[in-house]
Design an enzyme around this catalytic site. Structure first.
Site, PDB file in Angstrom:
ATOM      1  N   ASN A  77     -41.122 -55.543 -29.166  1.00  0.00           N
ATOM      2  CA  ASN A  77     -39.702 -55.624 -29.255  1.00  0.00           C
ATOM      3  C   ASN A  77     -39.121 -54.288 -28.797  1.00  0.00           C
ATOM      4  OD1 ASN A  77     -36.862 -56.620 -29.679  1.00  0.00           O
ATOM      5  ND2 ASN A  77     -37.761 -57.812 -31.092  1.00  0.00           N
ATOM      6  N   HIS A 107     -52.482 -33.085 -36.298  1.00  0.00           N
ATOM      7  CA  HIS A 107     -52.321 -31.641 -36.260  1.00  0.00           C
ATOM      8  C   HIS A 107     -53.088 -31.119 -37.461  1.00  0.00           C
ATOM      9  CE1 HIS A 107     -49.065 -32.148 -33.263  1.00  0.00           C
ATOM     10  NE2 HIS A 107     -48.831 -33.369 -34.113  1.00  0.00           N
ATOM     11  N   GLY A 134     -41.084 -55.299 -37.875  1.00  0.00           N
ATOM     12  CA  GLY A 134     -40.203 -54.386 -37.638  1.00  0.00           C
ATOM     13  C   GLY A 134     -40.379 -52.993 -38.439  1.00  0.00           C
ATOM     14  N   THR A 157     -52.441 -46.649 -42.985  1.00  0.00           N
ATOM     15  CA  THR A 157     -53.115 -45.514 -42.791  1.00  0.00           C
ATOM     16  C   THR A 157     -54.640 -45.544 -42.949  1.00  0.00           C
ATOM     17  OG1 THR A 157     -53.162 -45.373 -45.598  1.00  0.00           O
ATOM     18  CG2 THR A 157     -51.460 -44.181 -44.071  1.00  0.00           C
ATOM     19  N   LYS A 158     -55.071 -47.023 -43.182  1.00  0.00           N
ATOM     20  CA  LYS A 158     -56.329 -47.284 -42.970  1.00  0.00           C
ATOM     21  C   LYS A 158     -56.836 -48.526 -42.351  1.00  0.00           C
ATOM     22  CE  LYS A 158     -57.423 -44.794 -47.312  1.00  0.00           C
ATOM     23  NZ  LYS A 158     -57.843 -44.558 -48.318  1.00  0.00           N
ATOM     24  N   ARG A 172     -51.250 -52.158 -48.097  1.00  0.00           N
ATOM     25  CA  ARG A 172     -52.336 -52.680 -48.941  1.00  0.00           C
ATOM     26  C   ARG A 172     -52.404 -54.276 -48.443  1.00  0.00           C
ATOM     27  NH1 ARG A 172     -48.317 -52.740 -51.677  1.00  0.00           N
ATOM     28  NH2 ARG A 172     -47.602 -53.960 -53.456  1.00  0.00           N
TER      29      ARG A 172
END
Length: 177
Positions: A77, A107, A134, A157-158, A172
């Protein structure tokens, strides 16, 4: 860059590739009145691999474009951000809500290396039939298993396994499908 090793982003060859992607992205993002055929032709030139029946609504933002593979029947989208310093693989029949971000660059934490413009990247893989709501953000190096649903606004993040629902920041697993 693709190997995940540190590099300096202002390399002239990389700068030329960024400029190419910026020109093609600009054409794509201005193409909404030209119809899906014109948009598909631009995407085929911009992206590394574009499956049959893929729909991507402008605007789309990429770094290089050619490190991105989008599987057949997928839908992205408005406002997708695909920072493809490393490979981004999107499986077949994936659904992205508006404003989804797949971010491969990373970084250094060391301030001197960061000031010297060093960076690196880790690939992202999104499995077949994944739905990202979204505003989902997927961080460097993440793999999302097939048939998984990630709720709106989640920050992944995982890695997420196949066939689950994940929510929150950080995302989670809250349910198995």
């Amino acid at each position: 860059m693709l190997a995940g090793l540190p590099y300096i982003a202002d390399d002239p060859e990389l700068a030329a590739d960024l400029a190419r992607a910026a020109r093609l992205s600009e054409r794509f993002n201005a193409s909404s009145v030209d119809g899906p055929g014109a948009r598909r032709a631009i995407l085929a030139e911009l992206l590394g691999d574009l499956g049959e029946g893929v729909e991507i609504r402008p605007p789309l933002h990429v770094d290089y474009g050619y490190h991105i593979s989008v599987g057949r029947g997928s839908f992205l989208n408005f406002g997708a951000v695909l920072l493809d310093v490393a490979r981004i693989t999107i499986g077949a029949d994936a659904l992205f809500g508006p404003g989804v971000q797949l971010l491969t660059p990373t970084h250094p934490l060391d301030p001197e290396r960061r000031r010297a413009k060093w960076e690196s990247a880790k690939p992202i893989s999104v499995g077949d039939n994944v739905w990202l709501g979204g505003g989902v953000i997927v961080c460097p190096g993440v793999t999302i298993g097939e048939n998984t649903v990630v709720g709106a606004g989640a920050v992944v993040t995982k890695d997420l396994p196949a066939g689950v629902v994940a929510l929150g920041n950080p995302a989670r697993v809250v349910r198995t499908l």
